[in-house]
Design a protein around this motif. Structure first.
Motif, PDB file in Angstrom:
ATOM      1  N   UNK A 250       0.857  -1.191   0.000  1.00  0.00           N
ATOM      2  CA  UNK A 250       0.000   0.000   0.000  1.00  0.00           C
ATOM      3  C   UNK A 250       0.892   1.239   0.000  1.00  0.00           C
ATOM      4  N   UNK A 251       0.673   2.107  -0.987  1.00  0.00           N
ATOM      5  CA  UNK A 251       1.474   3.335  -1.095  1.00  0.00           C
ATOM      6  C   UNK A 251       0.529   4.529  -1.187  1.00  0.00           C
ATOM      7  N   UNK A 252       0.457   5.263  -0.099  1.00  0.00           N
ATOM      8  CA  UNK A 252      -0.494   6.384  -0.054  1.00  0.00           C
ATOM      9  C   UNK A 252       0.081   7.621  -0.742  1.00  0.00           C
ATOM     10  N   UNK A 253      -0.801   8.294  -1.479  1.00  0.00           N
ATOM     11  CA  UNK A 253      -0.439   9.570  -2.113  1.00  0.00           C
ATOM     12  C   UNK A 253      -1.629  10.525  -1.955  1.00  0.00           C
ATOM     13  N   UNK A 254      -1.326  11.801  -1.966  1.00  0.00           N
ATOM     14  CA  UNK A 254      -2.387  12.805  -1.858  1.00  0.00           C
ATOM     15  C   UNK A 254      -2.955  13.093  -3.252  1.00  0.00           C
ATOM     16  N   UNK A 255      -4.285  13.112  -3.381  1.00  0.00           N
ATOM     17  CA  UNK A 255      -4.914  13.415  -4.671  1.00  0.00           C
ATOM     18  C   UNK A 255      -6.328  13.925  -4.427  1.00  0.00           C
ATOM     19  N   UNK A 256      -6.887  14.500  -5.479  1.00  0.00           N
ATOM     20  CA  UNK A 256      -8.248  15.037  -5.400  1.00  0.00           C
ATOM     21  C   UNK A 256      -9.230  13.990  -5.915  1.00  0.00           C
ATOM     22  N   UNK A 257     -10.203  13.649  -5.099  1.00  0.00           N
ATOM     23  CA  UNK A 257     -11.139  12.580  -5.445  1.00  0.00           C
ATOM     24  C   UNK A 257     -11.963  12.945  -6.690  1.00  0.00           C
ATOM     25  N   UNK A 258     -12.347  14.201  -6.807  1.00  0.00           N
ATOM     26  CA  UNK A 258     -13.176  14.605  -7.948  1.00  0.00           C
ATOM     27  C   UNK A 258     -12.409  14.427  -9.255  1.00  0.00           C
ATOM     28  N   UNK A 259     -11.152  14.900  -9.263  1.00  0.00           N
ATOM     29  CA  UNK A 259     -10.333  14.756 -10.468  1.00  0.00           C
ATOM     30  C   UNK A 259     -10.101  13.270 -10.777  1.00  0.00           C
ATOM     31  N   UNK A 260      -9.861  12.502  -9.717  1.00  0.00           N
ATOM     32  CA  UNK A 260      -9.590  11.063  -9.878  1.00  0.00           C
ATOM     33  C   UNK A 260     -10.798  10.366 -10.507  1.00  0.00           C
ATOM     34  N   UNK A 261     -11.991  10.625  -9.990  1.00  0.00           N
ATOM     35  CA  UNK A 261     -13.195   9.968 -10.521  1.00  0.00           C
ATOM     36  C   UNK A 261     -13.486  10.400 -11.953  1.00  0.00           C
ATOM     37  N   UNK A 262     -13.212  11.648 -12.234  1.00  0.00           N
ATOM     38  CA  UNK A 262     -13.414  12.147 -13.610  1.00  0.00           C
ATOM     39  C   UNK A 262     -12.492  11.418 -14.575  1.00  0.00           C
ATOM     40  N   UNK A 263     -11.224  11.245 -14.162  1.00  0.00           N
ATOM     41  CA  UNK A 263     -10.252  10.538 -15.016  1.00  0.00           C
ATOM     42  C   UNK A 263     -10.680   9.096 -15.259  1.00  0.00           C
ATOM     43  N   UNK A 264     -11.145   8.419 -14.199  1.00  0.00           N
ATOM     44  CA  UNK A 264     -11.521   7.004 -14.331  1.00  0.00           C
ATOM     45  C   UNK A 264     -12.739   6.860 -15.237  1.00  0.00           C
ATOM     46  N   UNK A 265     -13.718   7.741 -15.076  1.00  0.00           N
ATOM     47  CA  UNK A 265     -14.927   7.645 -15.921  1.00  0.00           C
ATOM     48  C   UNK A 265     -14.614   7.986 -17.374  1.00  0.00           C
TER      49      UNK A 265
END
Length: 529
Positions: free
Chosen positions: A376-391
């Motif tokens: 497990x490697x934790x990193x800081x990111x924005x959930x909204x941007x992340x979900x947009x990228x995945x979709x």
């Protein structure tokens, strides 16, 4: 480490046994051949280890006993009862005979199989001599009615030198003790005389045992046995005991003469032998459990390999057939006006290759999870941007089936989690939603951040999950009955569940057959690598 500890204990036990000189401690194989021999055995019986090991233990019996099958009977009794004790004449190497107390113990492994016998021999020559003298003394005293005080005194002196002696009246009140008794009990004569014999009672023996002792001597019979007593300072000691009743003219006991010998060291050896045997049994059980677990893991791995071969032969066949047929057709579409047909088959080839890649990715992911090699490697990111990228990444799959995806996000969207693992989880759930939903259906992704927790749901209008399949949904290779004709490995949701555990989260779902499914992910907003 456990093996080294076991080896040290076994070595200590071997040295302890071999150093004992007062008792012959012998180990026999199941047929009665000598396989272990200590110094005490050599001293009592006259054989060296080299001379006796490998020979049958019947060499210690008289010719008469051998002819009557006494050695074999002793082993049968030990096997039947677990422990068998006997007294009788035994033969030394030089042919001389001596009176011996022999204890056989059957040695049984954890599977209940006989692995041999333990044999403890004690030379009773001196005790038998003393007992014989006691019996002669009793007869003589009864016949002469203590005619000669001098003779009585001489006998008493002999007993005081050779044994631990005490006399009680018929009620068990101590009337006489010798110096040896005071020495081992650590009481003075003044502290003992007039006291009940129970002053040295250790509480070790059962009521039934004590009752049998008193019934025997109260009926005028001699009692022989081993007693554990308690000294004044609280320490315990063992004595081999013979209690002789003195009878009056009515043949009723009026006092009891107890002759004892100290066997504390012998009992310590027996207890150490028992303790070492228990420790060895426990180590064997632990090792057996470890090996069983290893075999179970190996069995599970082999089953997984077998399922992979079976699954691969089935799941690879369709995309490979598509690739081969499309390749053959592409070769014929060489004219410029056939470009659209070529692209159609090229897209089919790309889709089939992607299917093969997905299958292999599932197996590689499972292998890493099974071996604990996913970090497990934790990193800081924005959930909204992340979900947009995945979709956006699955937009092509959505368009192919004319499906619509709705994305809704609430709360603080800054996370510190394993972005790669979360991406794999979400892509798997979204791919399933697309794959198991008909064309022109809708899919909803909703994310809600509350405090330190994230709630993420993926809802579809697909075929749903039958009630009987729901308890098994996260099992390896499991596929619901209504999905067997749709391409898949049966590993995706199992991998998702394992990934969620790595993220300190969990996954659940709600579904009805034919009415769609909602997967619910709950995980912490922040995780430490």
């Amino acid at each position: 480490m456990p093996e080294k500890l076991l080896h040290r204990k076994q070595e200590s036990y071997r040295i302890l046994i071999e150093s004992v000189k007062d008792y012959a401690i012998i180990i026999l194989d199941p047929q009665g051949h000598v396989i272990s021999w200590n110094q005490g055995a050599e001293q009592i019986k006259g054989y060296t280890a080299d001379e006796i090991i490998g020979k049958h233990f019947s060499v210690f019996y008289t010719d008469k006993e051998k002819a009557e099958g006494e050695p074999e009977r002793n082993l049968r009794e030990a096997l039947k009862l677990g422990r068998f004790e006997d007294e009788g004449l035994r033969v030394r190497k030089d042919g001389s005979q001596f009176w011996a107390n022999v204890v056989f113990s059957s040695l049984i492994d954890e599977e209940g199989q006989l692995i041999g016998f333990g044999k403890l021999t004690r030379d009773l020559t001196n005790r038998k001599k003393a007992e014989s003298e006691i019996e002669q003394l009793t007869t003589h005293l009864e016949e002469r009615l203590q005619k000669s005080e001098t003779e009585v005194f001489d006998y008493k002196q002999a007993l005081d030198e050779a044994a631990i002696v005490a006399i009680t009246n018929q009620k068990g009140i101590i009337t006489h003790v010798n110096e040896n008794f005071c020495r081992i009990s650590k009481y003075s004569k003044e502290e003992l005389l007039g006291q009940d014999h129970r002053i040295i009672n250790s509480g070790y023996h059962s009521k039934a045992f004590i009752r049998e002792l008193w019934v025997t001597i109260a009926n005028g019979k001699i009692w022989r046995g081993e007693l554990k007593n308690k000294a004044k300072d609280g320490s315990y000691y063992w004595v081999d005991t013979t209690i002789v009743p003195f009878l009056n003219e009515q043949r009723k006991p009026y006092q009891y003469l107890a002759i004892r010998s100290d066997i504390t060291k012998r009992k310590a050896v027996e207890e150490e032998l028992h303790r070492a045997n228990e420790e060895l049994e426990n180590k064997v059980k632990e090792r057996t459990y470890e090996l069983t677990q290893a075999l179970e893991r190996e069995k599970e791995l082999n089953e997984m390999k077998s399922r992979f071969v079976s699954l691969a032969s089935h799941e690879f066949r369709t995309p490979l057939s598509t690739i081969l047929s499309s390749m053959a057709l592409v070769e014929h579409y060489t004219e410029p006006e056939q470009a659209a047909k070529r692209m159609k088959h090229i897209d089919r080839i790309k889709s089939s290759v992607k299917n093969l890649t997905n299958i292999l990715d599932d197996f590689l992911s499972l292998e890493k999870l099974e071996h604990g090699s996913v970090d497990v490697r934790s990193t800081e990111f924005d959930l909204k941007e992340f979900l947009t990228d995945v979709t956006d990444e699955i937009d092509g799959l959505l368009k192919r089936k004319c499906q619509i995806l709705h994305l809704h996000i609430e709360g603080d969207t800054s996370l510190c989690q394993d972005k790669k693992i979360l991406r794999n989880v979400l892509l798997n759930l979204l791919s399933n939603a697309i794959k198991y939903s008909p064309e022109e259906k809708q899919i909803w992704v909703r994310a809600e951040v509350k405090g330190k927790e994230v709630l993420l749901t993926v809802r579809d209008e697909g075929i749903g999950i039958p009630a009987e399949a729901q308890p098994h949904l996260f099992s390896k290779f499991y596929r619901a009955g209504n999905a067997v004709n749709i391409q898949g490995t049966g590993l995706g949701l199992h991998i998702v569940k394992r990934y969620m555990e790595l993220m300190n989260g969990n996954i659940s779902f709600e579904s009805k057959d034919g009415k769609g499914t909602t997967f619910i992910l709950q995980f912490p907003k922040t995780i430490t690598s």
